[in-house]
Motif scaffolding. Structure first.
Motif, PDB file in Angstrom:
ATOM      1  N   ALA A 112      53.896 -14.579  18.555  1.00  0.00           N
ATOM      2  CA  ALA A 112      54.207 -13.286  17.932  1.00  0.00           C
ATOM      3  C   ALA A 112      55.519 -12.689  18.412  1.00  0.00           C
ATOM      4  N   ALA A 135      63.781 -12.701  22.212  1.00  0.00           N
ATOM      5  CA  ALA A 135      64.118 -13.896  21.427  1.00  0.00           C
ATOM      6  C   ALA A 135      65.441 -13.744  20.679  1.00  0.00           C
ATOM      7  N   ASN A 152      61.193 -15.387  26.842  1.00  0.00           N
ATOM      8  CA  ASN A 152      60.169 -14.340  26.846  1.00  0.00           C
ATOM      9  C   ASN A 152      60.606 -13.301  27.879  1.00  0.00           C
ATOM     10  N   PHE A 194      50.325  -9.132  19.507  1.00  0.00           N
ATOM     11  CA  PHE A 194      48.885  -8.875  19.651  1.00  0.00           C
ATOM     12  C   PHE A 194      48.575  -8.162  20.965  1.00  0.00           C
ATOM     13  N   ARG A 195      49.201  -8.658  22.062  1.00  0.00           N
ATOM     14  CA  ARG A 195      48.735  -8.218  23.387  1.00  0.00           C
ATOM     15  C   ARG A 195      49.732  -7.359  24.150  1.00  0.00           C
ATOM     16  N   THR A 214      55.298 -16.151  23.414  1.00  0.00           N
ATOM     17  CA  THR A 214      53.844 -16.315  23.387  1.00  0.00           C
ATOM     18  C   THR A 214      53.260 -16.202  24.790  1.00  0.00           C
ATOM     19  N   THR A 215      52.061 -15.583  24.860  1.00  0.00           N
ATOM     20  CA  THR A 215      51.385 -15.455  26.163  1.00  0.00           C
ATOM     21  C   THR A 215      50.766 -16.781  26.588  1.00  0.00           C
TER      22      THR A 215
END
Ligand code: APR
Length: 245
Positions: free
Chosen positions: A24, A234, A215, A35-36, A190-191
């Protein structure tokens, strides 16, 4: 610490089978919430709405939440600088495949051709009864409380992978296959939490690929398998990389 983009671009230019694995965070530059992160989708919507069992038992409630979470951005979203940079890298032969967890379709919209969507796509609906797939050009579907198949009256669901569902077979096996041959994996935004998609960078590492992560924060991968962590957003990082290619 100053980022040595010279080294990064040399690694990319010397690679023979580079892939990108995205989450994401690469779409944050397109104005799509992750999302997080704080203010992310999971801070506003109960994950139960994205669980297949709950959806099928509470279609109107879940579909309403899903429309708000994913379809409510009134204006269509455009690819970010990073999406376009990856598409350019594919065009000049530096990136062979993009493997994404994202459902927004922005890699293809930016021009990437070899894209595997491990979590499906929000731009289609699928009938849970007859499995017919409908492109979501038909805005009427989004107007209904309970989306029904025009062919068999079955319940429709957005054609992305809900929690509790298997990943699309073709995309998953193809992604694992190409990752097993990769010598460089760019891990962007991404996590690295949600399996089985999150296994991709580990498979690349097992193949002795170099892992470069973009990231602004640390992920599950950073202290474990990452060779170079570019602690940047990014768009900024991919802009720098693009200019040095
Ligand atoms: N540039 C790069 N990375 C960013 C940016 C940015 N501008 N903004 C945020 N990030 C990073 C965050 O630091 C975080 O590591 O993007 C990551 C977003 O993590 P998540 O919100 O967990 O998204 P993702 O890893 O893609 O989630 C995987 O979880 O809910 C499921 O199916 C859903 O595909 C999703 C999966």
């Amino acid at each position: 610490m100053k980022i040595d983009y010279q080294t990064v671009t040399t690694i990319i230019k010397n690679s023979k089978n580079a892939i990108a694995f995205t989450g994401a965070g690469i779409s944050a530059g397109s104005g799509i919430p992750t999302f997080r992160d704080s203010n992310g989708i999971l801070s506003k919507f109960d994950p139960k709405y994205f669980e297949i069992k709950y959806y099928l038992e509470n279609v109107a409630e879940s579909f309403g939440a899903i429309k708000e979470a994913f379809y409510s951005h009134s204006e269509t979203k455009e690819p970010s600088v990073a999406h376009f940079a990856l598409a350019k890298m594919e065009e000049i032969g530096l990136i062979k495949y993009v493997i994404t967890q994202n459902i927004d379709g922005l890699h293809r919209k930016a021009g990437s051709k070899n894209v595997f969507e491990l979590h499906g796509t929000m731009s289609e609906m699928i009938c849970m009864n007859c499995k017919k797939v409908f492109p979501l050009e038909n805005e009427n579907i989004l107007k209904s409380d309970i989306p029904l198949c025009e062919k068999c009256d079955g319940i429709l669901k957005p054609n992305f992978t809900f929690f509790g569902e298997a990943l699309p077979e073709y995309d998953l096996t193809s992604s694992i296959n190409v990752t097993g041959k990769s010598d460089l994996c760019l891990v962007i935004g991404t996590t690295g939490i949600v399996m089985p998609a999150a296994q991709i960078p580990y498979i690349a590492k097992q193949n002795e690929a170099t892992i470069i992560e973009i990231n602004p924060k640390k992920s599950n991968y950073t202290n474990d398998i990452v060779d170079i962590h570019i602690k940047e957003k990014a768009d900024e990082a991919m802009q720098e990389i693009s200019e040095n290619l």
